[in-house]
Design a protein around this motif. Structure first.
Motif, PDB file in Angstrom:
ATOM      1  N   TRP A  13       0.801  -1.225   0.000  1.00  0.00           N
ATOM      2  CA  TRP A  13       0.000   0.000   0.000  1.00  0.00           C
ATOM      3  C   TRP A  13       0.836   1.279   0.000  1.00  0.00           C
ATOM      4  O   TRP A  13       0.354   2.346   0.372  1.00  0.00           O
ATOM      5  CB  TRP A  13      -0.940  -0.010   1.218  1.00  0.00           C
ATOM      6  CG  TRP A  13      -1.892  -1.150   1.178  1.00  0.00           C
ATOM      7  CD1 TRP A  13      -1.849  -2.293   1.922  1.00  0.00           C
ATOM      8  CD2 TRP A  13      -3.015  -1.296   0.308  1.00  0.00           C
ATOM      9  NE1 TRP A  13      -2.866  -3.137   1.583  1.00  0.00           N
ATOM     10  CE2 TRP A  13      -3.609  -2.536   0.585  1.00  0.00           C
ATOM     11  CE3 TRP A  13      -3.579  -0.493  -0.685  1.00  0.00           C
ATOM     12  CZ2 TRP A  13      -4.737  -2.994  -0.086  1.00  0.00           C
ATOM     13  CZ3 TRP A  13      -4.706  -0.945  -1.365  1.00  0.00           C
ATOM     14  CH2 TRP A  13      -5.270  -2.182  -1.051  1.00  0.00           C
ATOM     15  N   HIS A  14       2.056   1.211  -0.467  1.00  0.00           N
ATOM     16  CA  HIS A  14       2.965   2.354  -0.432  1.00  0.00           C
ATOM     17  C   HIS A  14       2.346   3.615  -1.043  1.00  0.00           C
ATOM     18  O   HIS A  14       2.381   4.689  -0.436  1.00  0.00           O
ATOM     19  CB  HIS A  14       4.280   2.019  -1.144  1.00  0.00           C
ATOM     20  CG  HIS A  14       5.217   3.171  -1.211  1.00  0.00           C
ATOM     21  ND1 HIS A  14       5.919   3.604  -0.122  1.00  0.00           N
ATOM     22  CD2 HIS A  14       5.549   3.997  -2.237  1.00  0.00           C
ATOM     23  CE1 HIS A  14       6.645   4.648  -0.465  1.00  0.00           C
ATOM     24  NE2 HIS A  14       6.445   4.912  -1.743  1.00  0.00           N
ATOM     25  N   ALA A  15       1.770   3.496  -2.207  1.00  0.00           N
ATOM     26  CA  ALA A  15       1.210   4.669  -2.897  1.00  0.00           C
ATOM     27  C   ALA A  15       0.053   5.286  -2.111  1.00  0.00           C
ATOM     28  O   ALA A  15      -0.071   6.506  -2.019  1.00  0.00           O
ATOM     29  CB  ALA A  15       0.755   4.293  -4.302  1.00  0.00           C
ATOM     30  N   GLU A  16      -0.806   4.450  -1.527  1.00  0.00           N
ATOM     31  CA  GLU A  16      -1.954   4.948  -0.781  1.00  0.00           C
ATOM     32  C   GLU A  16      -1.582   5.484   0.603  1.00  0.00           C
ATOM     33  O   GLU A  16      -2.212   6.394   1.114  1.00  0.00           O
ATOM     34  CB  GLU A  16      -3.026   3.857  -0.626  1.00  0.00           C
ATOM     35  CG  GLU A  16      -3.759   3.520  -1.906  1.00  0.00           C
ATOM     36  CD  GLU A  16      -3.040   2.474  -2.752  1.00  0.00           C
ATOM     37  OE1 GLU A  16      -1.856   2.150  -2.465  1.00  0.00           O
ATOM     38  OE2 GLU A  16      -3.645   1.988  -3.716  1.00  0.00           O
ATOM     39  N   LEU A  17      -0.551   4.897   1.200  1.00  0.00           N
ATOM     40  CA  LEU A  17      -0.155   5.299   2.550  1.00  0.00           C
ATOM     41  C   LEU A  17       0.499   6.678   2.579  1.00  0.00           C
ATOM     42  O   LEU A  17       0.282   7.441   3.504  1.00  0.00           O
ATOM     43  CB  LEU A  17       0.817   4.281   3.155  1.00  0.00           C
ATOM     44  CG  LEU A  17       0.211   3.013   3.712  1.00  0.00           C
ATOM     45  CD1 LEU A  17       1.308   2.020   4.072  1.00  0.00           C
ATOM     46  CD2 LEU A  17      -0.650   3.322   4.919  1.00  0.00           C
TER      47      LEU A  17
END
Length: 113
Positions: A23-27
């Protein structure tokens, strides 16, 4: 021989790494931390002690997600239960942060834990 604190940190780090990878992009910018116990006000009237805390970032400050080691350890009877509880709490916090259901955030999530 490793201390309980190091074992706990290692357990948390493994879950955090999995969640950040997926979830790197969303986090976005999130600071994960472990503290021994929460600081609660003297007039705290809840029957429970918090297991985690999340303070959303603003400006250039990152969101800060903190797990409280002692309350989590006291709720688990063994290492397996503690591992499941750490996963549950982290997934629920990340779920709230990114606005997705916990079951989507991590397929290992079990609301019954």
């Amino acid at each position: 021989m490793r201390s309980p604190r190091i074992d706990f940190d290692t357990m948390v780090l493994a879950v955090v790494e999995d969640l950040e990878e997926r979830w790197h992009a969303e986090l976005g910018l999130v600071e994960f931390a472990v503290e021994e116990t929460p600081m609660v006000p003297d007039d705290w009237d809840s029957g429970t002690v918090p297991l985690a805390s999340m303070v959303r970032g603003s400006g250039g400050a990152p969101t800060r997600l903190v797990l409280f080691r002692r309350p989590l350890e006291l709720r688990a009877e063994n290492r397996s239960e503690l591992s499941a509880l750490v996963l549950t709490v982290l997934v629920e916090q990340v779920s709230e942060l990114i606005g997705r259901p916990p079951e989507e955030v991590d397929s290992r999530y079990d609301a019954g834990d």
